[in-house]
Design a protein around this motif. Structure first.
Motif, PDB file in Angstrom:
ATOM      1  N   SER A  65       0.855  -1.184   0.000  1.00 25.55           N
ATOM      2  CA  SER A  65       0.000   0.000   0.000  1.00 25.55           C
ATOM      3  C   SER A  65       0.889   1.231   0.000  1.00 25.55           C
ATOM      4  O   SER A  65       2.089   1.149   0.268  1.00 25.55           O
ATOM      5  CB  SER A  65      -0.918   0.013   1.234  1.00 25.55           C
ATOM      6  N   GLY A  66       0.283   2.372  -0.334  1.00 22.93           N
ATOM      7  CA  GLY A  66       1.026   3.621  -0.342  1.00 22.93           C
ATOM      8  C   GLY A  66       1.398   4.083  -1.736  1.00 22.93           C
ATOM      9  O   GLY A  66       1.155   3.388  -2.733  1.00 22.93           O
ATOM     10  N   ALA A  67       1.997   5.271  -1.814  1.00 27.50           N
ATOM     11  CA  ALA A  67       2.357   5.887  -3.092  1.00 27.50           C
ATOM     12  C   ALA A  67       3.829   6.281  -3.091  1.00 27.50           C
ATOM     13  O   ALA A  67       4.389   6.669  -2.060  1.00 27.50           O
ATOM     14  CB  ALA A  67       1.490   7.113  -3.350  1.00 27.50           C
ATOM     15  N   ILE A  68       4.454   6.165  -4.270  1.00 29.10           N
ATOM     16  CA  ILE A  68       5.816   6.636  -4.505  1.00 29.10           C
ATOM     17  C   ILE A  68       5.731   7.606  -5.678  1.00 29.10           C
ATOM     18  O   ILE A  68       5.317   7.221  -6.773  1.00 29.10           O
ATOM     19  CB  ILE A  68       6.770   5.479  -4.822  1.00 29.10           C
ATOM     20  N   LYS A  69       6.097   8.870  -5.443  1.00 24.22           N
ATOM     21  CA  LYS A  69       5.877   9.902  -6.450  1.00 24.22           C
ATOM     22  C   LYS A  69       7.177  10.595  -6.842  1.00 24.22           C
ATOM     23  O   LYS A  69       8.076  10.791  -6.019  1.00 24.22           O
ATOM     24  CB  LYS A  69       4.885  10.941  -5.918  1.00 24.22           C
ATOM     25  N   VAL A  70       7.248  10.960  -8.116  1.00 28.53           N
ATOM     26  CA  VAL A  70       8.334  11.778  -8.642  1.00 28.53           C
ATOM     27  C   VAL A  70       7.706  13.068  -9.151  1.00 28.53           C
ATOM     28  O   VAL A  70       6.900  13.042 -10.083  1.00 28.53           O
ATOM     29  CB  VAL A  70       9.099  11.065  -9.771  1.00 28.53           C
ATOM     30  N   ASP A  71       8.036  14.172  -8.505  1.00 24.40           N
ATOM     31  CA  ASP A  71       7.404  15.457  -8.814  1.00 24.40           C
ATOM     32  C   ASP A  71       5.880  15.344  -8.839  1.00 24.40           C
ATOM     33  O   ASP A  71       5.201  15.863  -9.731  1.00 24.40           O
ATOM     34  CB  ASP A  71       7.915  16.017 -10.146  1.00 24.40           C
ATOM     35  N   GLY A  72       5.338  14.636  -7.859  1.00 28.38           N
ATOM     36  CA  GLY A  72       3.891  14.538  -7.692  1.00 28.38           C
ATOM     37  C   GLY A  72       3.214  13.460  -8.510  1.00 28.38           C
ATOM     38  O   GLY A  72       2.013  13.224  -8.348  1.00 28.38           O
ATOM     39  N   VAL A  73       3.937  12.768  -9.388  1.00 31.65           N
ATOM     40  CA  VAL A  73       3.361  11.728 -10.239  1.00 31.65           C
ATOM     41  C   VAL A  73       3.659  10.360  -9.635  1.00 31.65           C
ATOM     42  O   VAL A  73       4.830  10.003  -9.420  1.00 31.65           O
ATOM     43  CB  VAL A  73       3.908  11.803 -11.671  1.00 31.65           C
ATOM     44  N   ASP A  74       2.626   9.576  -9.347  1.00 29.69           N
ATOM     45  CA  ASP A  74       2.797   8.257  -8.744  1.00 29.69           C
ATOM     46  C   ASP A  74       3.416   7.295  -9.768  1.00 29.69           C
ATOM     47  O   ASP A  74       2.907   7.141 -10.885  1.00 29.69           O
ATOM     48  CB  ASP A  74       1.444   7.713  -8.267  1.00 29.69           C
ATOM     49  N   VAL A  75       4.523   6.642  -9.372  1.00 32.75           N
ATOM     50  CA  VAL A  75       5.225   5.737 -10.288  1.00 32.75           C
ATOM     51  C   VAL A  75       5.127   4.280  -9.848  1.00 32.75           C
ATOM     52  O   VAL A  75       5.834   3.423 -10.395  1.00 32.75           O
ATOM     53  CB  VAL A  75       6.714   6.144 -10.420  1.00 32.75           C
ATOM     54  N   VAL A  76       4.271   3.982  -8.884  1.00 30.65           N
ATOM     55  CA  VAL A  76       4.184   2.627  -8.338  1.00 30.65           C
ATOM     56  C   VAL A  76       3.918   1.600  -9.423  1.00 30.65           C
ATOM     57  O   VAL A  76       4.454   0.488  -9.392  1.00 30.65           O
ATOM     58  CB  VAL A  76       3.104   2.559  -7.235  1.00 30.65           C
ATOM     59  N   ARG A  77       3.101   1.912 -10.402  1.00 31.26           N
ATOM     60  CA  ARG A  77       2.754   0.941 -11.447  1.00 31.26           C
ATOM     61  C   ARG A  77       3.754   0.922 -12.597  1.00 31.26           C
ATOM     62  O   ARG A  77       3.602   0.139 -13.530  1.00 31.26           O
ATOM     63  CB  ARG A  77       1.347   1.236 -11.978  1.00 31.26           C
ATOM     64  N   ARG A  78       4.759   1.758 -12.541  1.00 31.40           N
ATOM     65  CA  ARG A  78       5.762   1.772 -13.602  1.00 31.40           C
ATOM     66  C   ARG A  78       6.817   0.706 -13.366  1.00 31.40           C
ATOM     67  O   ARG A  78       7.217   0.443 -12.240  1.00 31.40           O
ATOM     68  CB  ARG A  78       6.438   3.141 -13.687  1.00 31.40           C
ATOM     69  N   ALA A  79       7.309   0.120 -14.464  1.00 30.36           N
ATOM     70  CA  ALA A  79       8.408  -0.837 -14.385  1.00 30.36           C
ATOM     71  C   ALA A  79       9.692  -0.100 -13.989  1.00 30.36           C
ATOM     72  O   ALA A  79       9.802   1.116 -14.181  1.00 30.36           O
ATOM     73  CB  ALA A  79       8.594  -1.519 -15.736  1.00 30.36           C
ATOM     74  N   PRO A  80      10.686  -0.808 -13.433  1.00 32.45           N
ATOM     75  CA  PRO A  80      11.930  -0.140 -13.043  1.00 32.45           C
ATOM     76  C   PRO A  80      12.556   0.695 -14.157  1.00 32.45           C
ATOM     77  O   PRO A  80      13.020   1.813 -13.915  1.00 32.45           O
ATOM     78  CB  PRO A  80      12.837  -1.313 -12.648  1.00 32.45           C
ATOM     79  N   LYS A  81      12.525   0.180 -15.393  1.00 32.47           N
ATOM     80  CA  LYS A  81      13.158   0.899 -16.490  1.00 32.47           C
ATOM     81  C   LYS A  81      12.440   2.190 -16.851  1.00 32.47           C
ATOM     82  O   LYS A  81      13.002   3.069 -17.506  1.00 32.47           O
ATOM     83  CB  LYS A  81      13.248   0.010 -17.724  1.00 32.47           C
ATOM     84  N   ASP A  82      11.185   2.317 -16.417  1.00 33.91           N
ATOM     85  CA  ASP A  82      10.410   3.516 -16.727  1.00 33.91           C
ATOM     86  C   ASP A  82      10.423   4.540 -15.599  1.00 33.91           C
ATOM     87  O   ASP A  82       9.749   5.572 -15.697  1.00 33.91           O
ATOM     88  CB  ASP A  82       8.961   3.133 -17.046  1.00 33.91           C
ATOM     89  N   ARG A  83      11.188   4.285 -14.539  1.00 32.79           N
ATOM     90  CA  ARG A  83      11.231   5.219 -13.407  1.00 32.79           C
ATOM     91  C   ARG A  83      12.397   6.198 -13.498  1.00 32.79           C
ATOM     92  O   ARG A  83      12.489   7.142 -12.721  1.00 32.79           O
ATOM     93  CB  ARG A  83      11.294   4.442 -12.085  1.00 32.79           C
ATOM     94  N   ASN A  84      13.337   5.933 -14.364  1.00 33.24           N
ATOM     95  CA  ASN A  84      14.476   6.829 -14.593  1.00 33.24           C
ATOM     96  C   ASN A  84      15.279   7.083 -13.318  1.00 33.24           C
ATOM     97  O   ASN A  84      15.644   8.215 -13.003  1.00 33.24           O
ATOM     98  CB  ASN A  84      14.024   8.167 -15.193  1.00 33.24           C
ATOM     99  N   PHE A  85      15.550   6.015 -12.580  1.00 34.31           N
ATOM    100  CA  PHE A  85      16.422   6.097 -11.417  1.00 34.31           C
ATOM    101  C   PHE A  85      17.733   5.396 -11.724  1.00 34.31           C
ATOM    102  O   PHE A  85      17.752   4.308 -12.303  1.00 34.31           O
ATOM    103  CB  PHE A  85      15.792   5.423 -10.193  1.00 34.31           C
ATOM    104  N   GLY A  86      18.839   6.012 -11.316  1.00 35.47           N
ATOM    105  CA  GLY A  86      20.128   5.339 -11.369  1.00 35.47           C
ATOM    106  C   GLY A  86      20.302   4.512 -10.107  1.00 35.47           C
ATOM    107  O   GLY A  86      19.957   4.972  -9.019  1.00 35.47           O
ATOM    108  N   ILE A  87      20.829   3.286 -10.250  1.00 40.25           N
ATOM    109  CA  ILE A  87      20.913   2.371  -9.113  1.00 40.25           C
ATOM    110  C   ILE A  87      22.319   1.777  -9.039  1.00 40.25           C
ATOM    111  O   ILE A  87      22.864   1.340 -10.051  1.00 40.25           O
ATOM    112  CB  ILE A  87      19.885   1.230  -9.238  1.00 40.25           C
ATOM    113  N   VAL A  88      22.881   1.780  -7.828  1.00 41.72           N
ATOM    114  CA  VAL A  88      24.164   1.112  -7.588  1.00 41.72           C
ATOM    115  C   VAL A  88      23.970   0.129  -6.445  1.00 41.72           C
ATOM    116  O   VAL A  88      23.573   0.508  -5.341  1.00 41.72           O
ATOM    117  CB  VAL A  88      25.276   2.115  -7.228  1.00 41.72           C
ATOM    118  N   PHE A  89      24.248  -1.160  -6.722  1.00 45.70           N
ATOM    119  CA  PHE A  89      24.128  -2.204  -5.720  1.00 45.70           C
ATOM    120  C   PHE A  89      25.461  -2.391  -4.995  1.00 45.70           C
ATOM    121  O   PHE A  89      26.514  -1.959  -5.468  1.00 45.70           O
ATOM    122  CB  PHE A  89      23.740  -3.534  -6.376  1.00 45.70           C
TER     123      PHE A  89
END
Length: 395
Positions: A65-89
């Protein structure tokens, strides 16, 4: 990357984000805002929910549950590649058969960037992270610190909205960790990018962060700047996890309009400071008071302090510029850290009688910790995924 090509800095927010694995709740009602260009760290012990939270932001886990937003737009239903985040493991997830340049080019190739353009962008980013001249080396030909820089360059080259770092320095030795802490922070400031960083290392969090969200049992228990969290912890967990402290069991008395008075089990009473609501202390008077060791002075015969107590030295440890003095005072163990001045330490032999002193403002009355309840943390299953698969999903 020219100034005109710099990405527009985005605001990332989590609103009441929770994650359950069957009957287990790993994350509960986490709300957090990462302001544009801010470096925010999720800090907590293993199993506190910090990595599960970051994986939900990245898109590798879905919130219950809950929302994750980028500049007010909820991205919860977006695939990782569509979120435009850089990731370092932590493990970097570099492709072993590709050169450093080809690894950095990978997210650009997945985005359809033309070959010559992605090559120039990759070379420029590798230069920014200090790897000019090493572009054609494969991961096995690079040191751990150099591999970490390649992973960082790959996460930044496509101009992400934010950078997500999951224990990225865990595989490095102490000296390299400290160097990379400075380099990551310096690069983040230069690029102005927002960062969400996960670590269990308190010193690392204090060194790098603008703000720190301390997590325990899947919840954020306190958010603040490193200075705020260290100087004014709100609960016993934050006080003890975030730096060394004297955590003394006490009973708080909120009678009157002045400072809160605390009484130790031995009967010794003194006034103390508190950010806890007086109503909460009235409901839970049995609590703790936190006093940082460096705030406790070993008093000379002619010195006075706002609060003083007689003590007996139990142990003295030499720490270079400082000395840790472990004592028993009024029936409890109290540790002080003082400067290594000969006139101060000459009388600190084991068994010596001394007097300790501190101010009311440096004795912090604490509130009640989060109760774990059903906040049992189950494995998210992230460890069973191949990191290169996650990377392909992300880019």
């Amino acid at each position: 990357m020219s100034r005109s090509e710099m990405p527009q800095v985005k605001r990332v927010t989590l609103e009441n984000v929770s994650k359950a694995y069957g009957s287990f709740k790993a994350v509960k009602d986490v709300s957090l805002a990462i302001e544009p260009g801010e470096f925010v760290t999720l800090l907590g012990p293993s199993g506190s929910g910090k990595t599960s939270t970051l994986m939900m932001v990245a898109g590798f886990e879905s919130p219950s549950s809950g929302a994750i937003k980028v500049d007010g737009v909820d991205v919860v239903r977006r695939a990782p590649k569509d979120r435009n985040f850089g990731i370092v493991f932590q493990g970097y997830a570099l492709f072993p058969h590709l050169s450093a340049r080809q690894n950095v080019e990978f997210p650009l190739r997945m985005r359809g960037v033309e070959k010559s353009r992605r090559r120039s962008m990759a070379l420029e980013m590798l230069e920014k992270v200090g790897l000019a001249g090493l572009e054609e080396r494969r991961p096995r030909e690079l040191s751990g610190g150099q591999q970490q820089r390649v992973a960082l360059a790959r996460a930044l080259v496509f101009q992400p909205d934010a950078l997500l770092l999951d224990e990225p320095l865990g595989a490095l030795d102490k000296s390299m960790r400290e160097r990379m802490q400075y380099e990551i922070k310096s690069l983040q400031r230069k690029l102005g990018i927002s960062v969400l960083f996960v670590t269990h290392d308190q010193e690392e969090a204090m060194t790098m962060s603008d703000r720190i969200a301390v997590m325990n049992h899947g919840q954020i228990v306190q958010i603040g700047t490193p200075r705020e969290l260290y100087a004014s912890p709100r609960t016993p967990f934050v006080a003890s996890f975030f730096g060394e402290t004297n955590l003394l069991s006490c009973v708080a008395d909120t009678a009157g309009s002045g400072a809160v008075k605390v009484t130790l089990a031995s009967g010794f009473s003194f006034p103390a400071a508190s950010d806890v609501e007086r109503a909460q202390l009235s409901r839970h008077p049995e609590t703790f008071v936190s006093i940082r060791p460096e705030k406790i002075s070993v008093l000379a015969a002619d010195e006075r302090a706002e609060i003083m107590v007689d003590a007996v030295v139990r142990e003295v440890a030499f720490l270079g510029k400082f000395v840790r003095v472990c004592t028993v005072a009024s029936g409890v163990e109290i540790t002080s850290i003082i400067g290594n001045a000969p006139e101060r330490i000459s009388r600190l032999a084991e068994g010596a009688a001394i007097r300790l002193g501190w101010s009311r403002e440096d004795a912090k009355v604490l509130g009640v910790d989060v109760e774990p309840g059903d906040m049992q943390v189950a494995g998210s299953g992230r460890e069973t995924h191949d990191m290169s698969v996650q990377l392909r999903e992300a880019v």
